[in-house]
Write a protein that holds these residues in place. Structure first.
Motif, PDB file in Angstrom:
ATOM      1  N   GLN A 477     -17.650  -1.592  52.163  1.00  0.00           N
ATOM      2  CA  GLN A 477     -17.696  -2.858  51.567  1.00  0.00           C
ATOM      3  C   GLN A 477     -16.378  -3.180  50.735  1.00  0.00           C
ATOM      4  OE1 GLN A 477     -19.609  -5.347  52.894  1.00  0.00           O
ATOM      5  NE2 GLN A 477     -20.116  -3.503  53.956  1.00  0.00           N
ATOM      6  N   ALA A 478     -16.174  -2.164  49.982  1.00  0.00           N
ATOM      7  CA  ALA A 478     -15.150  -2.311  48.742  1.00  0.00           C
ATOM      8  C   ALA A 478     -13.915  -2.429  49.787  1.00  0.00           C
ATOM      9  CB  ALA A 478     -14.814  -1.153  48.077  1.00  0.00           C
ATOM     10  N   LEU A 481     -13.679  -5.794  51.876  1.00  0.00           N
ATOM     11  CA  LEU A 481     -13.260  -6.842  50.764  1.00  0.00           C
ATOM     12  C   LEU A 481     -11.732  -6.863  50.366  1.00  0.00           C
ATOM     13  CD1 LEU A 481     -16.616  -6.782  48.722  1.00  0.00           C
ATOM     14  CD2 LEU A 481     -15.708  -8.839  49.980  1.00  0.00           C
ATOM     15  N   ASP A 482     -11.364  -5.559  50.224  1.00  0.00           N
ATOM     16  CA  ASP A 482      -9.845  -5.466  49.877  1.00  0.00           C
ATOM     17  C   ASP A 482      -8.944  -5.743  51.019  1.00  0.00           C
ATOM     18  OD1 ASP A 482      -9.772  -4.719  47.258  1.00  0.00           O
ATOM     19  OD2 ASP A 482     -10.064  -2.662  47.558  1.00  0.00           O
ATOM     20  N   GLY A 486     -10.502 -10.606  51.582  1.00  0.00           N
ATOM     21  CA  GLY A 486      -9.713 -10.914  50.451  1.00  0.00           C
ATOM     22  C   GLY A 486      -8.496 -11.806  51.146  1.00  0.00           C
ATOM     23  N   ILE A 508     -16.115 -13.139  46.037  1.00  0.00           N
ATOM     24  CA  ILE A 508     -15.415 -11.811  46.491  1.00  0.00           C
ATOM     25  C   ILE A 508     -15.250 -10.777  45.276  1.00  0.00           C
ATOM     26  CG2 ILE A 508     -13.391 -11.013  47.717  1.00  0.00           C
ATOM     27  CD1 ILE A 508     -13.323 -13.598  49.440  1.00  0.00           C
ATOM     28  N   GLN A 509     -14.508 -11.347  44.138  1.00  0.00           N
ATOM     29  CA  GLN A 509     -14.164 -10.701  43.038  1.00  0.00           C
ATOM     30  C   GLN A 509     -15.489  -9.939  42.499  1.00  0.00           C
ATOM     31  OE1 GLN A 509     -11.155  -9.626  42.505  1.00  0.00           O
ATOM     32  NE2 GLN A 509     -10.277 -10.988  43.704  1.00  0.00           N
ATOM     33  N   ASN A 511     -18.356  -9.550  43.869  1.00  0.00           N
ATOM     34  CA  ASN A 511     -18.773  -8.430  44.682  1.00  0.00           C
ATOM     35  C   ASN A 511     -18.221  -7.231  44.820  1.00  0.00           C
ATOM     36  OD1 ASN A 511     -20.672 -10.385  45.142  1.00  0.00           O
ATOM     37  ND2 ASN A 511     -20.176 -11.085  47.261  1.00  0.00           N
ATOM     38  N   LYS A 512     -16.746  -7.352  44.791  1.00  0.00           N
ATOM     39  CA  LYS A 512     -15.975  -6.224  45.088  1.00  0.00           C
ATOM     40  C   LYS A 512     -16.093  -5.387  43.827  1.00  0.00           C
ATOM     41  CE  LYS A 512     -11.233  -7.048  45.085  1.00  0.00           C
ATOM     42  NZ  LYS A 512     -10.213  -7.454  45.885  1.00  0.00           N
ATOM     43  N   SER A 513     -16.318  -6.101  42.516  1.00  0.00           N
ATOM     44  CA  SER A 513     -16.434  -4.969  41.232  1.00  0.00           C
ATOM     45  C   SER A 513     -17.537  -4.381  41.426  1.00  0.00           C
ATOM     46  CB  SER A 513     -16.024  -5.994  40.075  1.00  0.00           C
ATOM     47  OG  SER A 513     -16.876  -7.124  40.070  1.00  0.00           O
ATOM     48  N   TRP A 515     -19.540  -3.253  43.966  1.00  0.00           N
ATOM     49  CA  TRP A 515     -19.342  -2.306  45.035  1.00  0.00           C
ATOM     50  C   TRP A 515     -18.524  -1.303  44.283  1.00  0.00           C
ATOM     51  CZ3 TRP A 515     -22.917  -1.954  48.100  1.00  0.00           C
ATOM     52  CH2 TRP A 515     -23.372  -3.319  49.000  1.00  0.00           C
ATOM     53  N   LYS A 516     -17.347  -1.386  43.358  1.00  0.00           N
ATOM     54  CA  LYS A 516     -16.615  -0.185  43.105  1.00  0.00           C
ATOM     55  C   LYS A 516     -17.692   0.263  42.106  1.00  0.00           C
ATOM     56  CE  LYS A 516     -12.293  -1.710  44.503  1.00  0.00           C
ATOM     57  NZ  LYS A 516     -10.967  -2.354  44.491  1.00  0.00           N
TER      58      LYS A 516
END
Ligand SMILES: Nc1ncnc2c1ncn2[C@@H]1O[C@@H]2COP(=O)(O)O[C@H]2[C@H]1O
Length: 877
Positions: A477-478, A481-482, A486, A508-509, A511-513, A515-516
């Motif tokens: 996922q990360a 998204l990246d 994105g 997006i931001q 969710n990305k954070s 997943w990270k």
């Protein structure tokens, strides 16, 4: 049961058996039927026969024909009540009579094929027998009959298969798909049966409420799916067509429209975790959101809205749950059909157009408009090919920067904009609010991982993204998204400049954070688990030491460490390279096998531990076994040569795969017992599929067949031919007959017997389909990658003659031998002494060999001689 020939009526009408009726009733039934037949006969003979003379002439001619047809012998002379029916009338009515059935059959008939029978034995029943149907005729004369039509050979073969009952049942899929669809059990089905009125009011009310918010980004499609009783696409689509007033504007027939949406929804496979009808509904809802963006809302025409909505609905129809790479790797007929390019997308749009054609929903709009709809659908759906993402993104960026991009007035530019909108909608799931997005992410990854499992089992390279043992949902996922989501959505925001788009980018931001964070946590956990594994190992040793000291006190430290090591790595099992890899994969998720749980992970089935470690106290062993993970016994006992301590994830996967396939999987107990059965992609997939009907079905089976372990003593599942030979021979004997099924499927040309490195790679089709060649080529290439022994065998000096004489011909045979010991194996052509020593070498190291060698059908059998002791170890006799 004696069927007398009384009242024989040589026509077919729908008749059903009448069981156990009284004699009176039987007689009256008979009378009724007779009368009815009489009327029908009179009716159908009307106009074809002018008078009774004609009939008698016809009857006579018919009787004569029968006699001559059966070489002068009249096996079933016509009875007084038999009627002559002109063949034309029979054909028209799909009927078949004694005469016509004989005329269609080459063999003389000894029994009547139907009629009304009266059982005189028990006087209790009347049977109205159906006459032979058209199938018999189609079996016999199918080809010659059809050949008169303009159908090409491929279609004839397909129809031939379809006409066989077994095939019909198995592959009666509507969309020529890999799977047959199975609808989910509707969430409310059970309840509905109990209190349908209450449920309707309640759920419909809520569904209506939700539809009022269909244009909002926070729309929860999963809830909507529940409320619509598993029909989210149909309801959403109908709502949107109403909302955009498309039904009125295009004078659409609501019934046809609903049928269209229902067919589209049914075209999705519910067995796919991700590519199912809910995903289609989700994308449609997202598309609706984008159409609401001011820049689009003010410019797009109703026609464009309608087509783009249909494209969103049908953009993944009949998705098999595996990607294009998989289809190519497994030589699927779709890959061949679409030249390995946008394979799935092509299939999606064609399926969509098929439905529209079938329902005739746009039939009233005229040819031009229909053509335009089809063209636009094609270009919309093809645009969703994720491999073209970068091209589209680059073009989109250029368009935004350019002054020439006039989407307001230019239809083509607007179309491009809508393509981008559909692409955004297609990958919009990670941009939803966290709860929804997470659910999608898990689903999409589950689908990837399933594909990885299939690949592993089929011995095709596992797609990195699909390997559940080397990656995780969070990592996928990360990355997605990246690198994919994105960039596209930031350009989209640049273009639409709206709050909604900004909200999407914020999601997006967020969710990305998240997943990270999860990745970070996982890494930490893995590190600590690895540490604790080391500690566990020490603790286990301590336990064993203490226990032994307590009870016997006669175990030395060397033996102790042996025990621990052995229980982790049972060494008694065979060495299959493939399984080794599986284990390696299994262990690699956390970086190394050290992270795997220690001693107690030994399978409870591994009783050798019990048997061997006499010095261990009984209690201690018991405790050990009690700690065993319960599913462990479902693993291949004989096929893991190193250890059984597979991570729980794999065990769980094993069971879920088992359920998924619903057949044997390599993880099932069945598989352990029967084991070594050939299986192919088709068998691993959840359903029977129409790929089986494709011309290159054989090729794809061929492709997968080579990587499999065939049952000892059987050549392959394809040939279905048992081993021959017996114990009377000095050793076991396996005859390699040419395989007639393979003839014309694979042609190896230019096999230079003197050039060892070249091998037989060039494949050229002769009589076979191009697809078949693709499959065959992949077969051979993969085979060569996986089984070096082929080259060893083929390139060996002493086999050169064999190659020269035989291999550059047409047919192919694979055989299998199985040995756990070093053996003396010779390949010879019935004593001519062709003995490739490469085979011997290979057998030393491997328990299982598949060889693929070509022989012309007329060549002498090639014999593989195994010494007797080998035969015993391999189970050959
Ligand atoms: N959340 C996600 N994570 C990773 N890949 C995704 C996700 N959503 C969509 N995709 C991929 O994007 C692709 C878009 O086209 P497909 O629907 O054919 O297949 C889709 C998936 O392969």
């Amino acid at each position: 049961m004696l069927y007398s020939n009384i009242h024989y009526i040589p026509c077919v009408f729908t008749c059903t058996p009448v069981k156990s009726v009284t004699v009176e009733r039987a007689k009256s039934t008979l009378k009724l039927v007779k009368n009815e037949w009489k009327n029908k006969m009179r009716h159908c003979n009307m106009g074809t026969r002018k008078n009774d003379d004609d009939e008698s002439v016809g009857r006579q001619a018919w009787a004569n024909t029968m006699c001559t047809k059966n070489s002068g012998k009249c096996t079933l002379p016509p009875l007084p009540r038999d009627r002559w029916i002109p063949p034309g009338a029979l054909v028209r009515r799909c009927g078949i009579s004694y005469a016509s059935s004989n005329s269609y059959c080459t063999q003389p008939r000894t029994q009547r094929r139907g009629g009304i029978s009266f059982d005189r034995g028990d006087q209790s029943a009347v049977y109205v027998r159906m006459l032979g149907d058209m199938k018999m005729r189609s079996r016999q004369d199918y080809k010659s009959e059809r050949r008169r039509t303009s159908l090409p050979d491929i279609d004839l073969k397909l129809l031939d298969r379809l006409s066989q009952r077994e095939t019909k049942l198995k592959f009666g899929s509507r969309f020529l798909s890999l799977h047959k669809r199975r609808r989910r059990p509707r969430p409310t089905m059970k309840l509905a049966a109990e209190c349908i009125a209450l449920l309707d009011a309640h759920y419909n009310g809520q569904a209506q409420c939700m539809l009022a918010h269909a244009g909002e980004w926070s729309f929860n499609i999963f809830t909507f799916d529940t409320l619509t009783n598993g029909r989210p696409l149909l309801h959403l689509a109908m709502h949107l067509f109403h909302e955009y007033d498309l039904i009125q504007k295009f004078h659409l027939d609501v019934i046809k429209l609903m049928t269209t949406f229902t067919l589209i929804e049914d075209g999705y496979h519910d067995s796919n975790p991700y590519h199912n009808a809910v995903h289609a509904a989700d994308v449609t809802q997202a598309m609706h959101c984008y159409l609401q963006e001011e820049k689009l809302r003010k410019t797009v025409t109703p026609f464009e809205v309608m087509v783009s909505l249909i494209a969103a609905m049908a953009h993944d129809i009949d998705h098999p749950g595996v990607n294009q790479g998989f289809l190519i790797a497994t030589a699927n007929h779709l890959a061949a059909l679409y030249d390995n390019s946008s394979v799935l997308e092509n299939h999606h749009w064609r399926s969509a157009v098929g439905i529209l054609t079938e329902t005739k929903v746009f039939a009233h709009l005229g040819r031009d408009l229909i053509q335009s709809i089809e063209d636009q659908l094609q270009s919309f759906i093809l645009a969703t090919d994720i491999t073209k993402q970068q091209d589209f993104l680059n073009r989109f960026k250029k368009c935004i920067d350019s002054d020439v991009f006039d989407y307001v007035n230019n239809e083509k530019h607007r179309h491009f904009l809508l393509q981008i909108a559909l692409k955004c909608a297609d990958i919009s799931n990670p941009c939803r609010v966290w709860d929804i997005s997470k659910r999608w992410s898990e689903r999409v990854c589950e689908e990837f991982f399933r594909q990885g499992d299939y690949e592993r089992i089929l011995h095709v390279p596992v797609t990195p993204l699909c390997d559940r043992y080397s990656t995780s949902v969070a990592k996928i996922q990360a990355g997605f998204l990246d690198f994919v989501v994105g960039p596209l959505f930031s350009v989209w925001l640049d273009f639409v400049q709206s709050r909604k788009a900004q909200g999407i980018l914020d999601n997006i931001q967020i969710n990305k954070s998240r997943w990270k964070e999860i990745i970070h946590k996982d890494d930490k956990q893995n590190e600590s688990e690895e540490d604790s594994d080391d500690t566990d190992l020490e603790v286990s040793s301590d336990i064993f030491a203490t226990a032994n000291e307590d009870s016997h006190g006669d175990i030395d430290s060397t033996e102790l460490s042996d025990t621990v090591e052995e229980s982790r790595l049972p060494l008694t099992f065979g060495s299959y390279e493939e399984e080794e890899e599986l284990i390696r994969n299994a262990g690699s998720r956390r970086g190394s096998g050290r992270s795997l749980p220690p001693v107690h992970e030994v399978a409870e089935n591994f009783t050798f531990l019990n048997e061997r470690r006499h010095s261990l106290p009984h209690l201690c062993l018991r405790r050990d076994i009690m700690n065993v993970t319960i599913h462990r016994d479902t693993f291949l006992r004989t096929r893991f040569n190193r250890r059984s301590s597979l991570p729980t994830a794999m065990i769980q996967q094993a069971t879920s795969l088992d359920k998924l396939t619903g057949r044997f999987s390599m993880f099932s107990t069945d598989y352990i017992v029967k084991s070594k059965k050939s299986f192919s992609m088709e068998e691993l997939m959840t359903r029977p599929k129409v790929s089986n009907l494709s011309p290159c079905y054989e090729a794809s089976r061929l492709a997968s067949g080579y990587f499999t372990f065939t049952e000892p003593g059987y050549f392959s599942s394809r040939t279905g031919r048992r081993k021959s030979g017996g114990s009377s021979h000095s050793g076991s004997k396996i005859s390699l007959n040419s395989n007639p099924q393979s003839v014309n499927c694979l042609d190896i040309e230019n096999c230079d017997p003197d050039n060892e490195s070249e091998g037989c790679e060039k494949l050229v089709g002769t009589d076979c389909q191009r697809e078949a060649n693709i499959g065959a080529k992949q077969t051979l290439l993969a085979f060569q990658q996986n089984q070096n022994c082929l080259n060893k065998l083929l390139n060996h000096n002493s086999s050169r003659n064999t190659r020269k004489d035989h291999l550059d011909k047409t047919s192919h045979t694979s055989f299998n031998c199985n040995s756990s010991k070093q053996t003396d194996v010779h390949l010879s052509d019935e004593g001519k002494g062709l003995q490739p020593s490469g085979l011997e070498n290979k057998l030393t190291n491997s328990r299982n060999i598949n060889l693929d060698v070509g022989f012309p059908p007329h060549s002498k059998d090639i014999v593989l001689n195994l010494p007797k002791n080998t035969a015993q170890t391999t189970g050959l006799s």
